[in-house]
Design a protein around this motif. Structure first.
Motif, PDB file in Angstrom:
ATOM      1  N   MET A 158     -12.406  14.970  -2.893  1.00  0.00           N
ATOM      2  CA  MET A 158     -13.168  14.453  -4.000  1.00  0.00           C
ATOM      3  C   MET A 158     -13.565  13.004  -3.703  1.00  0.00           C
ATOM      4  O   MET A 158     -12.817  12.255  -3.116  1.00  0.00           O
ATOM      5  CB  MET A 158     -12.344  14.507  -5.283  1.00  0.00           C
ATOM      6  N   MET A 159     -14.754  12.636  -4.139  1.00  0.00           N
ATOM      7  CA  MET A 159     -15.273  11.288  -3.970  1.00  0.00           C
ATOM      8  C   MET A 159     -15.284  10.629  -5.346  1.00  0.00           C
ATOM      9  O   MET A 159     -15.704  11.238  -6.323  1.00  0.00           O
ATOM     10  CB  MET A 159     -16.681  11.363  -3.393  1.00  0.00           C
ATOM     11  N   GLN A 160     -14.777   9.368  -5.433  1.00  0.00           N
ATOM     12  CA  GLN A 160     -14.751   8.632  -6.693  1.00  0.00           C
ATOM     13  C   GLN A 160     -15.304   7.228  -6.485  1.00  0.00           C
ATOM     14  O   GLN A 160     -15.166   6.664  -5.394  1.00  0.00           O
ATOM     15  CB  GLN A 160     -13.323   8.480  -7.201  1.00  0.00           C
ATOM     16  N   PHE A 161     -15.848   6.635  -7.555  1.00  0.00           N
ATOM     17  CA  PHE A 161     -16.241   5.236  -7.484  1.00  0.00           C
ATOM     18  C   PHE A 161     -14.992   4.396  -7.247  1.00  0.00           C
ATOM     19  O   PHE A 161     -13.937   4.666  -7.803  1.00  0.00           O
ATOM     20  CB  PHE A 161     -16.895   4.769  -8.789  1.00  0.00           C
ATOM     21  N   SER A 162     -15.123   3.343  -6.449  1.00  0.00           N
ATOM     22  CA  SER A 162     -14.019   2.425  -6.193  1.00  0.00           C
ATOM     23  C   SER A 162     -14.356   1.026  -6.691  1.00  0.00           C
ATOM     24  O   SER A 162     -13.656   0.463  -7.515  1.00  0.00           O
ATOM     25  CB  SER A 162     -13.708   2.375  -4.697  1.00  0.00           C
ATOM     26  N   HIS A 163     -15.442   0.459  -6.150  1.00  0.00           N
ATOM     27  CA  HIS A 163     -15.810  -0.895  -6.541  1.00  0.00           C
ATOM     28  C   HIS A 163     -17.260  -1.200  -6.202  1.00  0.00           C
ATOM     29  O   HIS A 163     -17.892  -0.452  -5.473  1.00  0.00           O
ATOM     30  CB  HIS A 163     -14.891  -1.925  -5.879  1.00  0.00           C
TER      31      HIS A 163
END
Length: 127
Positions: A1-6
């Motif tokens: 899964m890919m998620q927003f980080s910064h």
């Protein structure tokens, strides 16, 4: 899964920028660090766990700003992005790589382990 980080913003004066974002948006300074010879500060709000604003001090040049994603499937995404010749540079010791979209916008992809190594999620950082 890919998620927003910064999101990273390059700023000319780090302390001035930190004060601005704290005062104008109520963000809280969580971490200071230096990486790749660049002084940085991480700021967070109280409502969005895991996401932060990264300010990097240096020459403000178009293309230095970037959005970052964090993933637990780094190798899968790396191979795909490598096949499509999108990768611009890497920080191999952390498993981080930078790529670009069709308009040349910079994107950072990092494994879950990198954020902990830099002192983020899972490390002793509280906001």
């Amino acid at each position: 899964m890919m998620q927003f980080s910064h999101v990273n913003l390059r700023v000319s004066q780090l302390e001035r920028a930190v004060a601005f974002y704290e005062k104008q948006f109520g963000l809280k300074l969580c971490r200071r660090l230096e990486a790749d010879g660049c002084k940085m500060a991480w700021l967070r709000d109280a409502a969005t766990p895991g996401f932060f604003l990264e300010l990097s001090e240096g020459n403000v040049v178009r293309g230095n700003n970037h959005i970052a994603f964090i993933t637990d499937e780094r190798d899968k995404w790396y191979l795909q992005h490598q096949r499509e010749r999108l990768i611009d540079r890497e920080i191999r010791e952390l498993g981080i790589y930078f790529m670009h979209d069709m308009d040349g916008n910079s994107i950072e992809v990092m494994p879950q382990t990198a954020i902990a190594a830099l002192g983020g999620e899972g490390a002793a950082v509280s906001c």
